[in-house]
Design an enzyme around this catalytic site. Structure first.
Site, PDB file in Angstrom:
ATOM      1  NE  ARG A   1      -5.100 -10.149  -2.468  1.00  0.00           N
ATOM      2  CZ  ARG A   1      -6.341  -9.772  -2.230  1.00  0.00           C
ATOM      3  NH1 ARG A   1      -7.329 -10.265  -2.971  1.00  0.00           N
ATOM      4  NH2 ARG A   1      -6.633  -8.904  -1.277  1.00  0.00           N
TER       5      ARG A   1
ATOM      6  CE  LYS B   1      -4.087  -1.880   2.347  1.00  0.00           C
ATOM      7  NZ  LYS B   1      -3.651  -3.280   2.372  1.00  0.00           N
TER       8      LYS B   1
ATOM      9  CD  GLU C   1      -6.091   5.640   3.636  1.00  0.00           C
ATOM     10  OE1 GLU C   1      -5.153   5.786   2.846  1.00  0.00           O
ATOM     11  OE2 GLU C   1      -7.109   4.978   3.396  1.00  0.00           O
TER      12      GLU C   1
END
Length: 664
Positions: free
Chosen positions: A291, A118, A199
């Site tokens: 994925r 990420k 975040e």
């Protein structure tokens, strides 16, 4: 068309079974690695070959790269499909495959390093011009050092994973240290990487993701978007394709942004770009999953493209078989994830042994399941049992079909979220697409009241009538004579207990196919048939199906109807064994005020003997099905004894903490 002769599946559960089915369709032999607990799994029955991974923990089995690589080499496999979770986004595993001349069915290791993490993905997306939410990254300690007066609430999540693992909403600075510590443990345990990202948390977001496919020749397409807004514990439970939220203009902007990002990353194979959409229609890059996704079937149903087949063909060196203009949407698909959990107890995992497993047979439904017979759901794996996918011409038709399938999906012996999903899909807010990722939190009281109203309406008499019909037919084996004739039955009247109330049911007529009962000043008549654990009825213009089994511990009946359970029994039968035997179960010590609500592993003990605690203080953290569950003090008091320590395995109802008796 290039393909493989034999591939190894490095996963378990429903995704392993799903990959094997596509490989068989393509004429590819399959090898499945498995732990000792999965030796008799549904996926194991489908594979051509099995290789046992010795060991108890996930680290020793499904996360052990060396064992998996050696299994592939010894069985002469050419490629490995990692599924999702476990090693699917592990850069070193992709490199190990390449080092051993095995094809990793997924993106290149460099792409995983760039987009599967990420932190790196956020940096790259920002450089590519995509809007992002700024935040902090690093280990728990590093984040605490660099975090200065952030704008709360914030979202803590694992940098190297997904699926809601390690994800926490934090509302104040005082909550942040514990949230980071817990998230770091979960991330390390499930992904082998404890790095975190913090975040800003958007208050009423929607979760939109775009499916992409890229090949080795620079071709890249999107397969439109999925709406994944309905979530609990930061994990999706209902997904749709296409999104009912996006108009054509916004759809083009989001899909174009996804393709742009993947193009700049030179991405190949299947991937998903996830976005948050705020109330104003602005979207922000969230992360990329390098994925296959859990929710990929809704895209497959709506586009009629088998994503696993495309993954395999791309990995084998083929060019994409579709141009962008050839990909179109047909109808509407909805997916519901079936979990072993207790929705009305904070979705706590509910592992255990099934006593009945009866999947639905409804037209327009696809079932991707980890099980095909009653099985044991273990506490140390993810609690997902299956995925139901409905595909119809319109969203409204898909919802109706899904509701029918959920109501005919019977799993007994453990708690599941089937009834909860029925309630969510029946809510006007969901049906009118008035949702956000906080829907399950903000509507929890309404959803509970909706479910309660169903179990207390006249509909509750249907499962009671079905239960009486089955018990009168002697469909179970009585333990003694008092369980077969009814020791207090007079004048064809049966006393039954339902919903904390006694009912007297008078048998007016009963044949092999027809019945007429008097209950609660009403007459119920209709036809019925009994097949194993299922009672089918024709009554009041409806055709309900009721599922009935017996609990293993005490023989008491389990009765489900419409996805909900109805506690009931016949009061004219002696069903409780302690009434007619000399043995009774041992009592738990009265002072064991806090017991484990589920089987699992103790990952932290927060208090010790002699501590004074307040109601709501954290006592113990138990990990079950890869999620951490905080066990809180139910009272103010002084701890007399803590009977567990870090690393202990506990069963459901194991004593954890003993409190001193309050002085009078």
């Amino acid at each position: 068309m290039k393909t493989f002769r034999k591939i190894l599946i490095a996963n378990r559960g429903e995704i392993a079974a799903r990959i094997i089915k596509t490989a068989k369709k393509m004429g590819i032999e399959t090898v499945l690695v498995h732990s000792q607990y999965d030796v008799n799994s549904y996926a194991a029955t489908l594979a051509d070959e099995l290789v046992l991974l010795n060991g108890e923990s996930i680290a020793e089995t499904y996360l052990n790269q060396d064992k998996i690589i050696q299994a592939a080499l010894k069985t002469d496999c050419e490629a490995i499909h990692p599924g999702y979770g476990f090693l699917s986004e592990n850069e070193s595993f992709a490199k190990n495959c390449e080092k051993n001349n095995l094809v990793f069915i997924g993106p290149a290791a460099g792409s995983i390093a760039l987009m599967g993490n990420k932190l790196e993905a956020k940096k790259f997306a920002k450089k590519a011009g995509l809007p992002i939410l700024e935040g902090y990254s690093g280990t728990a300690k590093e984040i605490l050092k660099k975090t200065i007066n952030p704008e709360f609430p914030v979202l803590v999540k694992a940098a190297a994973g997904g699926g809601g693992k390690g994800m926490k909403i934090v509302n104040s600075m005082s909550e942040l240290p514990q949230a980071l510590e817990s998230a770091e443990r979960e991330a390390m345990n499930y992904f082998g990487n404890g790095d975190l990202y913090v975040e800003r948390f958007i208050n009423q977001p929607r979760h939109i993701e775009v499916q992409v496919l890229g090949d080795h020749f620079g071709n890249l397409i999107h397969l439109f978007e999925r709406e994944c807004t309905i979530q609990r514990r930061y994990q999706k439970i209902i997904e749709e394709c296409p999104s009912p939220t996006l108009n054509q203009s916004l759809r083009e902007k989001i899909t174009s942004a996804a393709v742009k990002l993947c193009s700049k990353a030179n991405y190949r194979n299947a991937g998903t770009i996830e976005f948050l959409l705020d109330e104003n229609g602005s979207f922000y890059f969230l992360e990329m999953n390098t994925r296959i996704q859990v929710e990929h079937p809704v895209t497959e149903m709506a586009t009629r493209i088998d994503l696993v087949e495309e993954q395999i063909l791309i990995a084998a060196g083929n060019a994409l078989r579709y141009r962008q203009e050839e990909v179109s949407l047909k109808g509407h698909a909805i997916e519901c994830r079936i979990y072993a959990e207790d929705p009305w107890n904070n979705f706590i995992p509910a592992p255990g042994e099934m006593t009945l497993y009866s999947p639905p047979a409804v037209p327009g439904i696809r079932l991707d399941a980890a099980y095909n017979t009653p099985s044991t759901v273990y506490s140390f794996y993810d609690p997902m049992i299956a995925k139901l996918i409905a595909h119809k011409h319109t969203r409204e038709e898909a919802i109706r079909t899904m509701l029918q399938a959920l109501r005919e999906y019977a799993i007994h012996g453990i708690k599941t979220n089937i009834g909860y999903l029925v309630t969510v899909l029946s809510h006007t807010g969901f049906q009118n697409n008035q949702i956000s990722t906080k829907f399950c939190d903000t509507k929890s009281v309404e959803l509970f009241e909706m479910q309660l109203s169903q179990t207390t309406s006249d509909e509750r008499f249907i499962p009671l009538l079905a239960f009486l019909l089955k018990s009168l037919k002697n469909s179970y084996k009585p333990a003694n004579i008092w369980e077969s004739i009814g020791f207090w039955r007079l004048n064809n009247v049966i006393e039954a207990w339902l919903d904390c109330r006694n009912y007297y049911v008078r048998i007016i007529n009963l044949t092999e196919k027809e019945f007429e009962f008097a209950l609660d000043n009403k007459i119920f008549l209709g036809t019925y048939s009994i097949q194993d654990n299922e009672v089918s009825m024709e009554i009041m213009g409806e055709s309900p199906r009721v599922y009935i089994s017996s609990r293993k511990d005490d023989g008491m009946p389990e009765v489900s109807f419409g996805g909900l359970f109805y506690p009931m029994y016949r009061k004219d039968l002696l069903r409780r064994r302690e009434f007619y035997t000399d043995t009774t179960p041992d009592d738990h010590p009265a002072s064991a005020n806090v017991k484990s609500p589920m089987p699992g592993k103790v990952v932290k003990v927060n208090k010790k003997a002699g501590d004074i605690v307040k109601k709501g203080d954290l006592l113990v953290i138990i990990e079950a099905m890869k999620m951490e569950n905080n066990i809180l003090s139910p009272v103010d008091g002084k701890i007399m004894e803590v009977s567990v320590q870090t690393g202990d395995m506990v069963d459901s109802s194991s004593a954890l903490v003993f409190f001193e008796e309050p002085k009078i």
